[in-house]
Design a protein around this motif. Structure first.
Motif, PDB file in Angstrom:
ATOM      1  N   SER A  26       0.816  -1.211   0.000  1.00 27.05           N
ATOM      2  CA  SER A  26       0.000   0.000   0.000  1.00 27.05           C
ATOM      3  C   SER A  26       0.856   1.271   0.000  1.00 27.05           C
ATOM      4  O   SER A  26       1.984   1.281   0.489  1.00 27.05           O
ATOM      5  N   PHE A  27       0.267   2.311  -0.550  1.00 21.69           N
ATOM      6  CA  PHE A  27       0.918   3.620  -0.603  1.00 21.69           C
ATOM      7  C   PHE A  27       0.768   4.292   0.759  1.00 21.69           C
ATOM      8  O   PHE A  27      -0.342   4.548   1.214  1.00 21.69           O
ATOM      9  N   GLY A  29       2.247   7.254   1.690  1.00 21.73           N
ATOM     10  CA  GLY A  29       2.432   8.710   1.704  1.00 21.73           C
ATOM     11  C   GLY A  29       3.653   9.168   2.478  1.00 21.73           C
ATOM     12  O   GLY A  29       3.607  10.183   3.172  1.00 21.73           O
ATOM     13  N   TRP A  30       4.751   8.449   2.307  1.00 18.37           N
ATOM     14  CA  TRP A  30       5.958   8.699   3.097  1.00 18.37           C
ATOM     15  C   TRP A  30       6.380  10.164   3.045  1.00 18.37           C
ATOM     16  O   TRP A  30       6.543  10.735   1.963  1.00 18.37           O
ATOM     17  N   ARG A  31       6.545  10.746   4.221  1.00 16.40           N
ATOM     18  CA  ARG A  31       6.954  12.158   4.336  1.00 16.40           C
ATOM     19  C   ARG A  31       7.948  12.306   5.467  1.00 16.40           C
ATOM     20  O   ARG A  31       7.849  11.603   6.477  1.00 16.40           O
ATOM     21  N   PRO A  32       8.880  13.257   5.304  1.00 19.96           N
ATOM     22  CA  PRO A  32       9.846  13.465   6.386  1.00 19.96           C
ATOM     23  C   PRO A  32       9.203  14.034   7.650  1.00 19.96           C
ATOM     24  O   PRO A  32       9.598  13.688   8.754  1.00 19.96           O
ATOM     25  N   GLU A 111      -4.747  14.952   3.794  1.00 13.39           N
ATOM     26  CA  GLU A 111      -3.469  14.812   3.090  1.00 13.39           C
ATOM     27  C   GLU A 111      -3.383  15.642   1.817  1.00 13.39           C
ATOM     28  O   GLU A 111      -2.315  16.118   1.431  1.00 13.39           O
ATOM     29  N   THR A 112      -4.523  15.811   1.132  1.00 12.65           N
ATOM     30  CA  THR A 112      -4.526  16.529  -0.141  1.00 12.65           C
ATOM     31  C   THR A 112      -5.359  17.815  -0.103  1.00 12.65           C
ATOM     32  O   THR A 112      -5.394  18.542  -1.095  1.00 12.65           O
ATOM     33  N   LEU A 145      -5.577  10.069   1.608  1.00 13.60           N
ATOM     34  CA  LEU A 145      -6.402   9.813   0.430  1.00 13.60           C
ATOM     35  C   LEU A 145      -6.667   8.309   0.289  1.00 13.60           C
ATOM     36  O   LEU A 145      -7.756   7.892  -0.113  1.00 13.60           O
ATOM     37  N   ARG A 146      -5.678   7.522   0.635  1.00 13.40           N
ATOM     38  CA  ARG A 146      -5.821   6.071   0.517  1.00 13.40           C
ATOM     39  C   ARG A 146      -6.963   5.570   1.413  1.00 13.40           C
ATOM     40  O   ARG A 146      -7.816   4.802   0.967  1.00 13.40           O
TER      41      ARG A 146
END
Lengths: 195, 470
Positions: A26-27, A29-32, A111-112, A145-146
């Motif tokens: 699954s995605f 949304g990897w973010r620092p 997220e979006t 979003l997922r």
């Protein structure tokens, strides 16, 4: 043999000696940086994209806000699923002529910065009006979003629209203009205490 | 070829001449293109700075590679699901097939007017010219596409079709066609276009779109945009036809979450397009509006040829974000028109040889300095420079490179195997000014068309080597 069979046949032939690649999962949304609280994140992104944010603690307060907001408009096109208290005190107008559209979002995505517009609410009132007011309950805000898409997949109408800002274009000399086809003004009214 | 109307391209064959002509005769195009692509790329850099872009790109590469490796299964699943949703699914092997399918829909429903959402596939297929030949009034509704339709031009960029034009170009056009003042600001121009197009939206029988992604598990066509014209084109007319390339499949609707975000960040630096449409099928009983019929045309038109190539299949991962065009030092000089077909820049140069045939695509694999910037920005990690070299190798194998280049390399190979002859030839060359000698030598002549010649060294490398290089 049909076109379908010939295309699928060519695909199978092309793949006959190709090593398959596993789906990576699954995605995430990897973010620092860790994201802000969902409702704050939603508000931040919607505003950054040119939308307006109004926060109201409950439906009564939102209805009072709407009544005063409506004073500038002569008629409105209202979505099918908008509950009675949030229907504006204005004469009903056709979506292609009304200056104001009022919709209820099925949810939103932090997220979006997206409002989830369901076709069952009526698409024309979401798209043809110059000013679009969208109510969304803070408890319906998804973090990612997922997550939203996984839930939506269980109950899909003919179409879903994610609205994440007003209609805009930079096609004329890279200069930003708003309200090209869809609503040029998007007002998201977040109802709830934002928990 | 079907669909080659006045708005179509003439093919890549004239790339060198067209590129030279653009740079020489229309320097303002280079100015507009360079400014726009630099802006796009700066936005991408900013947007990628907010995410762990490497992980996003690895994920996207792997999902796309996975889908392409099981494309037959996912296509069948998507067809089954779309059909269950009430949509009509069609399969088109070629552009001609796709146009015939559209023609049947138009005839069956007595379609008189159509509104179009921006779609590179529809450009590839030549949809507009074909519908016009059937007597259908077709209107592009994306502002940039509308502008170039009025001008009778094809798009010059995958994402920004009119980026080769300046504000003044648009002012003159709108003045002539819509009666706006010659000094109108972009807001006023866009307002005039909105008014003109609103009437078309409300009157159209048919809406035509492409599809950015097609989720197999739910049969969902996903579309990204900023203007709202795609939502309108797919919501107002009674019939909606989506032309979708067979490579656009993703396994699940939840996978679309990654692609919507990555594509927007790569293309324009946004977290997501201001409007996204997820379309499952026609209007349902409990809905007050929406199209009565939805058709999805799954288009091959050369994509299975690309899939069959053991190296170049990776190009089918492309999400058409335009990032490789934006960063490309070659594309930035001319914009897309010089490339002579729908897909320009680095991505166009690696898919053209399979989709059009290598001979037809020449010399596009050579329209690159192989600097590699394109692959550094590709959201799905297509090894573009490697694939350019791949097609160059095939071009040499098939004798498609200029005869002089082939002969020159053969002569060099012979010479290089004979040390005495090699040294003698080198000695002669060093004493002839390169401007003259270079032009006489097949390989150097081509090289020197665009460069000034360096001065020859007085000593050969061998001499220097023997004497000891400092």
């Amino acid at each position: 043999m049909s076109a379908r069979d010939r295309i699928l046949g060519r695909v199978r032939e092309a793949l006959s000696e190709r090593t398959a690649v596993e789906h990576p999962g699954s995605f995430e949304g990897w973010r620092p940086a860790a994201p802000a609280l969902p409702v704050d994140g939603l508000a931040h992104l919607l505003e950054a994209a040119g939308g307006e944010i109004v926060r109201q603690p409950n439906v009564d307060a939102a209805a009072a806000w709407l009544a005063s907001f409506c004073a500038d408009f002569g008629s409105s096109a209202v979505g099918e699923t908008v509950p009675e208290p949030l229907r504006p005190p204005l004469p009903a107008g056709a979506p292609d002529t009304a200056p104001l559209g009022v919709s209820l979002a099925r949810g939103a995505v932090a997220e979006t910065g997206s409002l989830i517009m369901d076709a069952r609410d009526g698409r024309r009132a979401q798209l043809l009006v110059p000013t679009h007011v969208v109510f969304v309950r803070t408890r319906d805000v998804y973090v990612t979003l997922r997550e939203a898409l996984i839930e939506l997949a269980d109950d899909l109408p003919s179409a879903i629209g994610f609205h994440s800002g007003p209609s805009k274009s930079a096609d004329i000399g890279q200069i930003l203009v708003k309200g090209v086809h869809g609503p040029g003004r998007l007002v998201a009214v977040l109802i709830g205490d934002g928990d | 070829m079907a669909g080659r109307g006045p708005m179509s391209f003439t093919g890549p064959g004239n790339y060198r001449e067209e590129a030279a002509k653009t740079i020489r005769d229309k320097p303002e195009v280079r100015t507009s293109i360079t400014a726009a692509t630099r802006t796009f790329d700066a936005h991408r850099v900013h947007a990628w700075g907010q995410i762990d872009a490497d992980r996003w790109r690895d994920w996207a590469r792997d999902v796309k590679s996975h889908v392409l490796g099981h494309l037959d299964e996912y296509l069948e699943q998507a067809e089954e699901q779309l059909t269950a949703n009430g949509a009509h699914v069609h399969w088109a092997e070629t552009a001609e097939d796709a146009l015939a399918i559209l023609g049947d829909i138009v005839r069956e429903h007595g379609v008189e007017s159509a509104v179009k959402a921006k779609s590179m596939l529809s450009e590839e297929l030549g949809v507009n010219a074909h519908l016009e030949s059937l007597g259908v009034h077709v209107r592009e509704t994306d502002l940039g596409e509308y502008i170039i339709q009025l001008l009778g031009q094809p798009p010059s960029h995958i994402v920004g079709p009119a980026i080769h034009l300046s504000v003044d170009d648009c002012r003159r056009l709108f003045h002539e066609r819509l009666g706006t003042p010659l000094d109108a600001e972009p807001d006023e121009l866009a307002g005039a276009a909105r008014d003109a197009l609103r009437a078309e939206f409300l009157a159209a029988d048919l809406g035509i779109s492409g599809g950015n992604f097609l989720a197999a598990d739910t049969g969902t066509v996903a579309l990204i945009e900023n203007e709202g014209n795609i939502r309108l084109s797919t919501s107002l007319p009674r019939i909606h036809v989506a032309c979708v390339g067979i490579e656009k499949l993703v396994p699940k609707l939840e996978d679309v979450s990654g692609f919507l975000q990555l594509t927007a960040r790569a293309a324009t630096g946004q977290p997501i397009g201001n409007f996204v449409s997820l379309i499952q099928g026609p209007r349902k009983n409990d809905e007050v509006d929406g199209p009565e019929e939805v058709h999805v045309v799954l288009v091959d038109n050369g994509r299975t040829k690309l899939l069959a190539d053991d190296a170049a299949w990776e190009a089918l991962r492309c999400v058409r974000c335009g990032a490789c065009l934006n960063i490309c030092p070659v594309y930035r000089q001319t914009g897309g028109h010089a490339y002579g077909w729908t897909y320009s820049g680095p991505i166009g140069a690696i898919i053209a040889p399979a989709m059009l045939g290598l001979e037809e695509a020449m010399p596009l694999p050579y329209a690159s300095s192989l600097c590699g910037a394109c692959t550094d920005v590709c959201p799905v990690r297509i090894p573009i420079p490697e694939l350019l070299v791949h097609w160059r190798e095939k071009a040499v194998e098939q004798g498609l490179t200029p005869m002089t280049e082939t002969m020159g390399l053969k002569a060099y190979a012979k010479l290089a195997q004979k040390p005495d002859l090699f040294a003698a030839a080198g000695s002669v060359l060093r004493h002839v000014p390169l401007e003259l000698g270079g032009r006489a030598l097949p390989v150097l002549a081509g090289w020197m068309q665009e460069r000034s010649a360096p001065k020859s060294s007085k000593k050969s490398f061998l001499q220097m080597w023997k004497e000891g290089i400092e």
